[in-house]
Design a protein around this motif. Structure first.
Motif, PDB file in Angstrom:
ATOM      1  N   GLU A 165       0.839  -1.201   0.000  1.00 20.09           N
ATOM      2  CA  GLU A 165       0.000   0.000   0.000  1.00 20.09           C
ATOM      3  C   GLU A 165       0.878   1.255   0.000  1.00 20.09           C
ATOM      4  O   GLU A 165       0.642   2.196  -0.779  1.00 20.09           O
ATOM      5  CB  GLU A 165      -0.938   0.003   1.200  1.00 20.09           C
ATOM      6  N   LEU A 220       2.439   1.743  -3.402  1.00 21.05           N
ATOM      7  CA  LEU A 220       1.509   2.266  -4.405  1.00 21.05           C
ATOM      8  C   LEU A 220       1.284   3.763  -4.247  1.00 21.05           C
ATOM      9  O   LEU A 220       1.169   4.490  -5.240  1.00 21.05           O
ATOM     10  CB  LEU A 220       0.174   1.527  -4.322  1.00 21.05           C
ATOM     11  N   SER A 267       1.800   4.782  -9.360  1.00 23.76           N
ATOM     12  CA  SER A 267       1.364   3.405  -9.590  1.00 23.76           C
ATOM     13  C   SER A 267       0.164   3.287 -10.528  1.00 23.76           C
ATOM     14  O   SER A 267      -0.251   2.189 -10.859  1.00 23.76           O
ATOM     15  CB  SER A 267       1.034   2.741  -8.249  1.00 23.76           C
ATOM     16  N   THR A 268      -0.377   4.416 -10.957  1.00 18.08           N
ATOM     17  CA  THR A 268      -1.500   4.388 -11.900  1.00 18.08           C
ATOM     18  C   THR A 268      -1.150   5.113 -13.207  1.00 18.08           C
ATOM     19  O   THR A 268      -2.024   5.381 -14.019  1.00 18.08           O
ATOM     20  CB  THR A 268      -2.762   5.033 -11.286  1.00 18.08           C
ATOM     21  N   LEU A 306      -3.080  -6.445  -4.350  1.00 15.22           N
ATOM     22  CA  LEU A 306      -3.326  -5.411  -5.361  1.00 15.22           C
ATOM     23  C   LEU A 306      -4.809  -5.304  -5.698  1.00 15.22           C
ATOM     24  O   LEU A 306      -5.343  -4.200  -5.853  1.00 15.22           O
ATOM     25  CB  LEU A 306      -2.492  -5.666  -6.617  1.00 15.22           C
ATOM     26  N   ILE A 307      -5.492  -6.418  -5.785  1.00 21.03           N
ATOM     27  CA  ILE A 307      -6.946  -6.416  -6.025  1.00 21.03           C
ATOM     28  C   ILE A 307      -7.653  -5.720  -4.868  1.00 21.03           C
ATOM     29  O   ILE A 307      -8.535  -4.882  -5.075  1.00 21.03           O
ATOM     30  CB  ILE A 307      -7.468  -7.861  -6.215  1.00 21.03           C
ATOM     31  N   GLN A 357      -7.066  -1.832  -4.970  1.00 20.28           N
ATOM     32  CA  GLN A 357      -7.540  -1.071  -6.136  1.00 20.28           C
ATOM     33  C   GLN A 357      -8.644  -0.062  -5.792  1.00 20.28           C
ATOM     34  O   GLN A 357      -8.609   1.061  -6.281  1.00 20.28           O
ATOM     35  CB  GLN A 357      -8.000  -2.017  -7.251  1.00 20.28           C
ATOM     36  N   GLU A 411      -7.837   5.592 -10.569  1.00 21.33           N
ATOM     37  CA  GLU A 411      -7.387   4.999 -11.837  1.00 21.33           C
ATOM     38  C   GLU A 411      -6.914   3.567 -11.588  1.00 21.33           C
ATOM     39  O   GLU A 411      -6.539   3.213 -10.474  1.00 21.33           O
ATOM     40  CB  GLU A 411      -6.234   5.829 -12.413  1.00 21.33           C
ATOM     41  N   PRO A 412      -6.874   2.754 -12.638  1.00 24.81           N
ATOM     42  CA  PRO A 412      -6.369   1.378 -12.478  1.00 24.81           C
ATOM     43  C   PRO A 412      -4.897   1.363 -12.066  1.00 24.81           C
ATOM     44  O   PRO A 412      -4.090   2.132 -12.592  1.00 24.81           O
ATOM     45  CB  PRO A 412      -6.530   0.765 -13.873  1.00 24.81           C
ATOM     46  N   ILE A 413      -4.573   0.500 -11.146  1.00 26.21           N
ATOM     47  CA  ILE A 413      -3.182   0.297 -10.734  1.00 26.21           C
ATOM     48  C   ILE A 413      -2.475  -0.451 -11.861  1.00 26.21           C
ATOM     49  O   ILE A 413      -2.959  -1.482 -12.330  1.00 26.21           O
ATOM     50  CB  ILE A 413      -3.112  -0.513  -9.421  1.00 26.21           C
TER      51      ILE A 413
END
Length: 165
Positions: free
Chosen positions: A66, A69, A74-75, A103-104, A107, A112-114
């Motif tokens: 975490e 990220l 990370s995005t 990671l799931i 999210q 935004e998507p990682i």
């Protein structure tokens, strides 16, 4: 006797000076190795990264990821992704499964998507000795003030119970 609470993970995403300083400031992190990590396939070229040795009883892998990220882009798929590959490198298949699930789970914290990849660790090259402990050696350098100190300030605000700075 091997201490089962000491684990390691490799993390890449931004400048290894910044990444090193972030993880050196956390309680439960025992050692941070700064350098370059290679994986397999299209990721076989070395990219800036660190290997974090940590006490999993003090700081769980999910918290380390975490923080990772939040402290690099990370995005964002920017033009420097070859030099600064956004990745968590695993040392076992068990770790790979854990990291993928973490990671799931994380999210939803991001708009935004990682883009951070889960990749096998294959090799490491340490950076030059004069670059090790970059922030700790001279936190007043312009680079440190501009890039590292804001990340450490963020850590103190969002993860205050985890920081030692």
């Amino acid at each position: 006797m091997l201490d089962k609470t000491v684990s390691k993970i490799a993390l890449g995403g931004g400048c290894h000076w910044c990444t090193e300083a972030v993880f050196q400031s956390l309680k439960g992190v025992l050692k941070v190795e700064q350098g370059y990590v290679a994986s397999t396939g299209i990721n076989k070229e070395y990219s800036e990264a660190v290997i974090v040795h940590f006490n999993s009883d003090s700081i769980p892998l999910a918290v380390l990821i975490e923080i990772h990220l939040y402290t690099h882009k990370s995005t964002s798929n920017h033009s420097f992704r070859t030099k600064y590959r956004s990745a968590v490198y695993y040392f076992s298949e068990y770790q790979a499964t854990m990291i993928s699930q973490i990671l799931i789970d994380l999210q939803p914290l991001f708009k935004e998507p990682i883009i951070t990849r889960v990749l096998p660790f294959t090799s490491f090259k340490a950076s030059r000795e004069c670059l090790h402990n970059y922030y700790l050696r001279d936190p007043d350098k312009p680079f440190c003030k501009r890039y590292i100190q804001p990340k450490l300030k963020f850590l103190k605000e969002k993860f205050s119970s985890r920081t030692s700075v």
